[in-house]
Write a protein that holds these residues in place. Structure first.
Motif, PDB file in Angstrom:
ATOM      1  N   VAL A 285      21.886 -85.180  -4.697  1.00 13.30           N
ATOM      2  CA  VAL A 285      20.410 -85.679  -4.726  1.00 13.30           C
ATOM      3  C   VAL A 285      20.606 -86.533  -6.285  1.00 13.30           C
ATOM      4  O   VAL A 285      21.355 -85.691  -7.478  1.00 13.30           O
ATOM      5  CB  VAL A 285      19.574 -84.209  -5.180  1.00 13.30           C
ATOM      6  N   ARG A 286      19.614 -87.121  -6.507  1.00 14.54           N
ATOM      7  CA  ARG A 286      19.690 -87.912  -7.676  1.00 14.54           C
ATOM      8  C   ARG A 286      18.175 -87.558  -8.257  1.00 14.54           C
ATOM      9  O   ARG A 286      18.002 -87.408  -8.627  1.00 14.54           O
ATOM     10  CB  ARG A 286      19.879 -89.830  -7.700  1.00 14.54           C
ATOM     11  N   LEU A 287      18.721 -86.612  -9.860  1.00 15.85           N
ATOM     12  CA  LEU A 287      18.175 -86.223 -10.614  1.00 15.85           C
ATOM     13  C   LEU A 287      17.874 -87.067 -12.089  1.00 15.85           C
ATOM     14  O   LEU A 287      16.882 -87.325 -12.440  1.00 15.85           O
ATOM     15  CB  LEU A 287      18.131 -85.320 -11.515  1.00 15.85           C
ATOM     16  N   LEU A 288      18.580 -88.654 -12.522  1.00 13.82           N
ATOM     17  CA  LEU A 288      18.606 -89.561 -13.517  1.00 13.82           C
ATOM     18  C   LEU A 288      18.268 -90.959 -12.877  1.00 13.82           C
ATOM     19  O   LEU A 288      19.080 -91.075 -11.799  1.00 13.82           O
ATOM     20  CB  LEU A 288      19.996 -88.893 -14.114  1.00 13.82           C
ATOM     21  N   ARG A 289      17.734 -91.312 -13.688  1.00 15.35           N
ATOM     22  CA  ARG A 289      17.823 -92.843 -13.401  1.00 15.35           C
ATOM     23  C   ARG A 289      18.105 -94.149 -13.672  1.00 15.35           C
ATOM     24  O   ARG A 289      19.416 -93.341 -14.742  1.00 15.35           O
ATOM     25  CB  ARG A 289      16.466 -93.530 -13.308  1.00 15.35           C
ATOM     26  N   GLU A 290      18.367 -95.320 -13.771  1.00 10.30           N
ATOM     27  CA  GLU A 290      19.682 -95.907 -13.992  1.00 10.30           C
ATOM     28  C   GLU A 290      19.893 -95.820 -15.035  1.00 10.30           C
ATOM     29  O   GLU A 290      20.209 -96.626 -16.403  1.00 10.30           O
ATOM     30  CB  GLU A 290      20.028 -97.129 -12.962  1.00 10.30           C
ATOM     31  N   ASP A 291      18.421 -96.375 -15.795  1.00 11.81           N
ATOM     32  CA  ASP A 291      17.778 -96.343 -16.905  1.00 11.81           C
ATOM     33  C   ASP A 291      18.381 -95.467 -17.899  1.00 11.81           C
ATOM     34  O   ASP A 291      18.369 -95.463 -19.334  1.00 11.81           O
ATOM     35  CB  ASP A 291      16.642 -97.372 -17.139  1.00 11.81           C
ATOM     36  N   GLY A 292      18.604 -94.414 -17.463  1.00 14.35           N
ATOM     37  CA  GLY A 292      19.204 -93.914 -17.936  1.00 14.35           C
ATOM     38  C   GLY A 292      17.963 -92.106 -18.379  1.00 14.35           C
ATOM     39  O   GLY A 292      18.255 -90.920 -19.039  1.00 14.35           O
ATOM     40  N   LEU A 293      17.077 -93.027 -18.238  1.00 12.59           N
ATOM     41  CA  LEU A 293      16.055 -91.674 -18.241  1.00 12.59           C
ATOM     42  C   LEU A 293      15.967 -90.806 -16.333  1.00 12.59           C
ATOM     43  O   LEU A 293      16.597 -90.899 -15.491  1.00 12.59           O
ATOM     44  CB  LEU A 293      14.704 -92.486 -18.190  1.00 12.59           C
TER      45      LEU A 293
ATOM     46  N   ALA B  45      12.422 -80.311  -9.371  1.00 14.88           N
ATOM     47  CA  ALA B  45      13.186 -81.153  -8.600  1.00 14.88           C
ATOM     48  C   ALA B  45      14.493 -80.909  -9.825  1.00 14.88           C
ATOM     49  O   ALA B  45      15.751 -80.147  -9.181  1.00 14.88           O
ATOM     50  CB  ALA B  45      12.995 -82.449  -8.673  1.00 14.88           C
ATOM     51  N   GLU B  46      14.325 -80.990 -11.097  1.00 11.85           N
ATOM     52  CA  GLU B  46      16.044 -80.595 -11.589  1.00 11.85           C
ATOM     53  C   GLU B  46      15.452 -79.162 -11.722  1.00 11.85           C
ATOM     54  O   GLU B  46      17.892 -78.230 -12.176  1.00 11.85           O
ATOM     55  CB  GLU B  46      15.481 -80.452 -13.199  1.00 11.85           C
ATOM     56  N   ASP B  47      15.208 -78.252 -11.600  1.00  8.72           N
ATOM     57  CA  ASP B  47      15.249 -76.843 -11.044  1.00  8.72           C
ATOM     58  C   ASP B  47      16.325 -76.347 -10.628  1.00  8.72           C
ATOM     59  O   ASP B  47      16.916 -75.958  -9.658  1.00  8.72           O
ATOM     60  CB  ASP B  47      14.295 -75.436 -11.716  1.00  8.72           C
ATOM     61  N   ASN B  48      15.605 -77.211  -8.942  1.00  5.70           N
ATOM     62  CA  ASN B  48      16.057 -77.022  -7.539  1.00  5.70           C
ATOM     63  C   ASN B  48      17.396 -77.563  -7.322  1.00  5.70           C
ATOM     64  O   ASN B  48      18.072 -77.098  -7.405  1.00  5.70           O
ATOM     65  CB  ASN B  48      14.807 -77.563  -6.960  1.00  5.70           C
ATOM     66  N   TYR B  49      17.534 -78.121  -8.303  1.00  5.19           N
ATOM     67  CA  TYR B  49      18.689 -79.328  -7.679  1.00  5.19           C
ATOM     68  C   TYR B  49      19.661 -79.737  -8.892  1.00  5.19           C
ATOM     69  O   TYR B  49      21.025 -80.122  -8.372  1.00  5.19           O
ATOM     70  CB  TYR B  49      18.312 -80.449  -6.960  1.00  5.19           C
ATOM     71  N   GLY B  50      19.198 -79.240  -9.783  1.00  5.16           N
ATOM     72  CA  GLY B  50      20.029 -79.209 -10.913  1.00  5.16           C
ATOM     73  C   GLY B  50      21.480 -78.504 -11.152  1.00  5.16           C
ATOM     74  O   GLY B  50      21.988 -76.971  -9.976  1.00  5.16           O
ATOM     75  N   GLN B  51      22.192 -78.258 -12.449  1.00 10.30           N
ATOM     76  CA  GLN B  51      23.698 -77.620 -12.334  1.00 10.30           C
ATOM     77  C   GLN B  51      23.449 -76.280 -13.380  1.00 10.30           C
ATOM     78  O   GLN B  51      24.309 -75.373 -13.113  1.00 10.30           O
ATOM     79  CB  GLN B  51      24.531 -78.582 -12.712  1.00 10.30           C
TER      80      GLN B  51
ATOM     81  N   ALA C  51      13.479 -73.978 -22.210  1.00  9.99           N
ATOM     82  CA  ALA C  51      14.768 -74.121 -21.739  1.00  9.99           C
ATOM     83  C   ALA C  51      14.909 -75.197 -21.362  1.00  9.99           C
ATOM     84  O   ALA C  51      14.368 -76.370 -21.101  1.00  9.99           O
ATOM     85  CB  ALA C  51      14.401 -73.956 -19.834  1.00  9.99           C
ATOM     86  N   SER C  52      16.535 -75.361 -21.569  1.00  6.86           N
ATOM     87  CA  SER C  52      17.689 -76.851 -21.138  1.00  6.86           C
ATOM     88  C   SER C  52      18.418 -76.253 -20.171  1.00  6.86           C
ATOM     89  O   SER C  52      18.537 -75.360 -19.677  1.00  6.86           O
ATOM     90  CB  SER C  52      18.406 -76.759 -22.756  1.00  6.86           C
ATOM     91  N   GLY C  53      18.597 -77.290 -19.556  1.00  6.18           N
ATOM     92  CA  GLY C  53      19.759 -77.436 -18.353  1.00  6.18           C
ATOM     93  C   GLY C  53      20.198 -78.895 -18.625  1.00  6.18           C
ATOM     94  O   GLY C  53      20.652 -79.185 -18.930  1.00  6.18           O
ATOM     95  N   LYS C  54      20.793 -78.573 -17.238  1.00 12.30           N
ATOM     96  CA  LYS C  54      22.789 -79.796 -16.907  1.00 12.30           C
ATOM     97  C   LYS C  54      22.290 -80.310 -15.312  1.00 12.30           C
ATOM     98  O   LYS C  54      21.338 -79.376 -14.821  1.00 12.30           O
ATOM     99  CB  LYS C  54      24.321 -78.601 -16.829  1.00 12.30           C
ATOM    100  N   VAL C  55      21.980 -81.299 -15.166  1.00 13.28           N
ATOM    101  CA  VAL C  55      21.894 -82.021 -14.143  1.00 13.28           C
ATOM    102  C   VAL C  55      22.683 -83.537 -13.991  1.00 13.28           C
ATOM    103  O   VAL C  55      22.392 -83.602 -15.394  1.00 13.28           O
ATOM    104  CB  VAL C  55      20.093 -82.780 -14.305  1.00 13.28           C
ATOM    105  N   GLU C  56      23.140 -83.779 -12.893  1.00  9.42           N
ATOM    106  CA  GLU C  56      24.532 -84.818 -13.205  1.00  9.42           C
ATOM    107  C   GLU C  56      24.896 -84.526 -14.098  1.00  9.42           C
ATOM    108  O   GLU C  56      25.760 -85.692 -14.453  1.00  9.42           O
ATOM    109  CB  GLU C  56      23.627 -85.641 -12.773  1.00  9.42           C
TER     110      GLU C  56
END
Lengths: 242, 243
Positions: free
Chosen positions: A7-15, A177-183, A162-167
């Protein structure tokens, strides 16, 4: 919350998928005094989250067994409306809402000057009308504004963020999406004027460096949210000097 | 750090004190350095700084910095004259709703009548309104009321209006000037309870006018335009003896 590899949560441009930068918050608005029947109230919209908090009291604590002779008790009831998510939620208390009510009450007890009202109870009702990740933080922020609006003495306004970690990358203010599929997810309650932390939970894994970065994001966002909170309270009484 | 409190002369407060309540502060906001000043209500001292603990207007009087809260619950103090409502009746006492976090207790020994044990209901029932005084408040916020005293009685006529606690001062005016004007213009008896309940007793027109005037005093009693607004309202006051 181990992450979902494909699951991709970040775009190629870093956003991020919704176009936000890594340390950018979703748009937030706060309005104080939305419920005339309550002693104090507030509504917070944060992204697609909508949280309403109402404060009643201080009032005599009933049943008497919950009374504390030297201080007030804060009775928090966090509830998600059945229509707040895409899948209908069964009405009533569940394990999650009990847990959030408990931790929110403990966070608020650390800022409210409870010793001013022995044997009494301050009732805080938090209703989530629309949910999109981060409802406990939106609820905590709404509760803090509602308490201030009710004239309850507090050491500081508490801010939920809140903060978190994705990819593998730390980001501020996770969306659904980030909450469900993040780390990882790191919601905190921050006292912006003193820099104290009144509430901290962590779901998933963060290295010490990632944790420090997440907290840096959280403190930065807390300062922004605090300004919105103060503005909401001032706006309610601007001009009229009520 | 500069002072958020307005200095003397910026605005004359309704009770005649100098020093204005012009700055709105929120809980946790630094009002200014301690610098020998005393910490008043609605504030705490933290690291040599005075911090607001309530949403309200800052004021400084007699070297004491405090915050006048915009909203607050009524906290009874000994000697307060209040308008209370009977909430529960027992054999030898009444529990009274004092518009605060705790019920007040009126024992039969402090009632104005000779009450036999078990006969409390014959004198006052649930919902009856009384003018009482706070006799005692202990550290656990137990409130004891008394109806022994001049003018303390059961209110058998008239109506009550609720006003926010923090608006009582502006309703009274300096030296009770505002409330006296309302009494004269409405040709009614008006008693302001410290607990935010106002008792009005007059004819229908007078009572209706008094309600309007109280709403005006609540909304703009602290503004410089209040005098003109009240005078304009007085033009519409019912003539005495209209009833």
């Amino acid at each position: 919350m181990g992450g979902y590899g494909d699951v991709r949560l970040l775009r190629e441009d870093g956003l991020r998928l919704d176009g936000r930068k890594l340390d950018e918050m979703r748009p937030m608005t706060i309005e104080a005094g939305v419920l005339p029947a309550a002693d104090g109230s507030a509504m917070v919209t944060h992204g697609l989250n909508v949280a309403v908090a109402a404060v009643y009291g201080p009032m005599e604590a009933h049943p008497r067994k919950i009374q504390r002779q030297d201080r007030a008790v804060i009775d928090v009831r966090y509830n998600m409306a059945p229509f707040s998510t895409s899948d209908r939620i069964r009405p009533g208390f569940n394990r999650r809402s009990r847990e959030i009510s408990k931790v929110t009450a403990e966070a608020l007890e650390s800022v409210v000057l409870c010793e001013r009202y022995p044997r009494s109870k301050i009732r805080v009702e938090i209703e989530i009308l629309a949910a999109e990740a981060g409802t406990r933080c939106a609820g905590l922020t709404a509760a803090a504004v509602a308490l201030a609006d009710a004239g309850i003495p507090m050491r500081d306004l508490i801010v939920g963020v809140a903060s978190g970690k994705v990819e593998g990358i730390v980001v501020l203010d996770l969306d659904k999406a980030e909450d469900n599929y993040g780390q990882a997810d790191l919601p905190v309650g921050i006292l912006p004027n003193t820099g104290e932390i009144a509430f901290l939970q962590m779901d998933g894994d963060l290295s010490p460096d990632e944790y420090n970065l997440a907290m840096e994001y959280n403190f930065k966002a807390a300062a922004e949210i605090h300004e919105i909170m103060v503005d909401a309270l001032k706006r309610r009484y601007e001009g009229g000097e009520n | 750090m500069g002072w958020l409190v307005a200095q003397n002369g910026e605005k004359e407060m309704s009770n005649g004190q100098n020093g204005a309540e012009l700055r709105l502060v929120t809980p946790g906001m630094a009002i200014g350095p301690l610098a020998g000043k005393r910490v008043g209500s609605g504030t705490i001292a933290q690291n040599d700084t005075i911090i607001a603990t309530r949403l309200g207007w800052t004021k400084e009087f007699n070297n004491t910095v405090s915050v006048d809260p915009i909203n607050s619950a009524y906290m009874p103090r000994s000697g307060d004259l209040i308008v209370a409502v009977v909430a529960e009746v027992r054999n030898n006492l009444w529990f009274m709703n004092v518009n605060g976090p705790f019920q007040g207790l009126l024992p039969m020994s402090l009632a104005p009548w000779k009450v036999e044990f078990g006969a409390a209901r014959q004198h006052m029932g649930i919902g009856d309104v009384v003018l009482a005084r706070v006799q005692e408040v202990d550290e656990c916020h137990n409130v004891v009321l008394t109806m022994k005293g001049v003018g303390l009685r059961r209110l058998t006529q008239g109506t009550t209006v609720s006003v926010p606690i923090n608006h009582i001062e502006r309703l009274r005016g300096e030296g009770n000037a505002t409330v006296q004007r309302l009494r004269d213009a409405a040709d009614s008896r008006i008693i302001i309870g410290e607990n935010g309940r106002v008792w009005i007793d007059g004819n229908a027109e007078g009572t209706a006018w008094a309600r309007q005037a109280i709403a005006l005093a609540e909304a703009s009693g602290h503004k410089t335009t209040f005098e003109a607004e009240l005078s304009a309202l007085e033009q519409n006051a019912p003539k005495k003896g209209d009833a």
